[in-house]
Design a protein around this motif. Structure first.
Motif, PDB file in Angstrom:
ATOM      1  N   ASP A 185      33.157  28.101  37.305  1.00  0.00           N
ATOM      2  CA  ASP A 185      32.863  27.325  36.096  1.00  0.00           C
ATOM      3  C   ASP A 185      33.701  27.766  34.895  1.00  0.00           C
ATOM      4  OD1 ASP A 185      30.872  25.642  37.273  1.00  0.00           O
ATOM      5  OD2 ASP A 185      29.475  27.323  37.211  1.00  0.00           O
ATOM      6  N   PRO A 200      30.432  33.280  31.672  1.00  0.00           N
ATOM      7  CA  PRO A 200      31.743  32.662  31.446  1.00  0.00           C
ATOM      8  C   PRO A 200      32.278  32.884  30.042  1.00  0.00           C
ATOM      9  CG  PRO A 200      30.320  31.155  32.655  1.00  0.00           C
ATOM     10  CD  PRO A 200      29.452  32.309  32.217  1.00  0.00           C
ATOM     11  N   ASN A 243      38.014  26.849  39.524  1.00  0.00           N
ATOM     12  CA  ASN A 243      37.257  26.107  38.507  1.00  0.00           C
ATOM     13  C   ASN A 243      35.863  25.742  39.010  1.00  0.00           C
ATOM     14  OD1 ASN A 243      36.729  22.848  37.979  1.00  0.00           O
ATOM     15  ND2 ASN A 243      37.019  24.028  36.102  1.00  0.00           N
ATOM     16  N   LEU A 244      35.778  25.296  40.268  1.00  0.00           N
ATOM     17  CA  LEU A 244      34.497  24.874  40.824  1.00  0.00           C
ATOM     18  C   LEU A 244      33.584  26.057  41.134  1.00  0.00           C
ATOM     19  CD1 LEU A 244      35.880  22.108  43.205  1.00  0.00           C
ATOM     20  CD2 LEU A 244      34.425  21.722  41.201  1.00  0.00           C
ATOM     21  N   PRO A 274      37.067  26.745  32.689  1.00  0.00           N
ATOM     22  CA  PRO A 274      37.920  25.566  32.511  1.00  0.00           C
ATOM     23  C   PRO A 274      39.362  25.806  32.948  1.00  0.00           C
ATOM     24  CG  PRO A 274      36.845  26.204  30.436  1.00  0.00           C
ATOM     25  CD  PRO A 274      36.478  27.224  31.439  1.00  0.00           C
ATOM     26  N   LYS A 280      28.540  21.170  45.070  1.00  0.00           N
ATOM     27  CA  LYS A 280      27.877  21.925  43.997  1.00  0.00           C
ATOM     28  C   LYS A 280      26.428  21.487  43.816  1.00  0.00           C
ATOM     29  CE  LYS A 280      29.857  23.793  40.633  1.00  0.00           C
ATOM     30  NZ  LYS A 280      30.492  24.133  39.352  1.00  0.00           N
TER      31      LYS A 280
END
Length: 396
Positions: free
Chosen positions: A237, A172, A233-234, A239, A140
């Motif tokens: 972004d 998000p 998740n990565l 949770p 990342k």
């Protein structure tokens, strides 16, 4: 990092060219030679005849094999085409000038190639989810916005759902949940107690997808779905408490995004990896005829059911290690790779795969994963510990 337009030819480096994703990627490329050309091919070296046939067909500028012992046979088969070998050679090809690097290598060994491609500024079509999962902070930190395009069908579906939502899809705070679908694998509906005598032959019979053996076994244990939760998740972004796994046996809905206003957008297509592969190679345009579409003129019944966490504890364990972060995902992945070998070798029962992963994860002291060395140290420790535990396990 700017890609050629939809009417300009793109050069592609395919890592893992003799594997399931690699061969399907080459099929997409071969169907549209005016749009794509192969700049480089990389393989492990265990299937020299197939790699040589690919070289003959696609005429790459360079070839690399991870196993240096394969070089003499490959040299005899392909003539003067440059051959690189070993981990350094693979990483060198991953960084060579091209438009897109497709990383279809299986397992943690794909990390160095992912990092090499990103450092060189290449657009990375990522099928090697393990490299993102074990090297999350490193990957990342290197990746620029839009540099990684997901190849996994679930993450490709999530990305398409977010694009379809327009500007709010990239926010998000507008996303209530990512809904990752799972076929349930060959043992869907079974209780944990009913899986103690599962054989490798049974575990390798996936009901809907035709994949390589490692991914197929991971789908049987649902470890693959756990890895996909960490990857989601990565990549997006979101949770972990807003990433849900839903069992969908027909594998026609590849994932969904539920928004805060109550709307859900889903991506549907018959199970065929050529569709998500083509989307990364042609990005941001779609490749006509890459895969067949759903036949909406016939009746369909699609079902959805909750995941049985008691029968398949691998997803909950993945949420735990993903929330821990640092080196924990690397340990989860490495222990799993060793446990699969032990299961195939008759040294571990099917249910012992996830039990052993959990034991190794429980013994690990998590560190921040601030360098490749730190990640690889955790990987090596987990493999050694998993080998100790599987060597001590009673034969199945």
């Amino acid at each position: 990092m700017e890609l050629p337009g939809p009417h300009e030819r793109r050069s592609i480096v395919v890592l893992g060219s003799t594997g399931s994703v690699g061969t399907q990627a080459l099929d997409v490329i071969e169907r549209d030679p005016g749009r794509f050309r192969v700049a480089g091919l990389v393989a492990g070296g265990g299937r020299v005849d197939l790699l040589a046939a690919q070289v003959e067909r696609f005429r790459p500028d360079v070839v690399a094999v991870a196993d240096e012992r394969a070089v003499p046979a490959l040299r005899r088969a392909i003539g003067p085409v440059p051959i690189l070998a070993g981990p350094e050679g693979v990483a060198e090809v991953a960084a060579r000038p091209c438009d897109i690097v497709l990383n279809g290598i299986t397992g943690a060994i794909g990390l160095t190639s992912t990092l090499a491609a990103l450092r060189a500024g290449r657009v990375l079509a990522l099928a090697n989810k393990e490299s993102l999962i074990i090297g999350g902070p490193l990957v990342k930190r290197l990746a620029r916005p839009g540099q990684i395009l997901p190849v996994d069908s679930e993450h490709s579906a999530l990305a398409q759902c977010l694009w379809a939502a327009g500007p709010s899809g990239y926010d998000p705070s507008a996303v209530r949940r990512l809904i990752v679908t799972a076929s349930g694998g060959p043992f869907r509906g079974r209780a944990r107690a009913d899986m103690t005598e599962v054989t490798p032959e049974q575990a390798l019979r996936h009901p809907t997808w035709d994949m390589g053996p490692v991914i197929t076994l991971n789908s049987a244990t649902l470890v693959n779905k756990g890895l996909e939760v960490i990857e989601a998740n990565l990549l997006f972004d979101i949770p972990f408490d807003r990433i849900v796994v839903v069992v969908h046996p027909q594998s026609m809905i590849h994932s969904m995004v539920e928004f805060v206003d109550g709307s859900t957008i889903a991506q549907a297509s018959p199970p065929d990896m050529r569709l998500p592969i083509s989307l990364t190679l042609g990005w941001p345009s779609r490749v006509p005829g890459a895969a067949r579409a759903v036949d909406w003129t016939t009746a369909h019944t699609w079902t959805f059911e909750p995941l049985d966490d008691e029968a398949f504890p691998s997803v909950a364990l993945a949420r735990h290690v993903g929330s821990q972060g640092g080196t924990a995902p690397a340990v989860y992945n490495a222990a799993n790779e060793v446990c699969l070998e032990a299961f195939l070798g008759g040294r571990l029962p099917f249910t012992g795969i996830v039990d052993t992963i959990a034991a190794v994860v429980g013994e690990h002291s998590v560190s921040p994963a601030g360098s490749v060395a730190e990640v690889l140290d955790a990987d090596a420790w987990a493999r050694a510990r998993a080998r100790e535990l599987t060597a001590a396990a009673p034969p199945r």
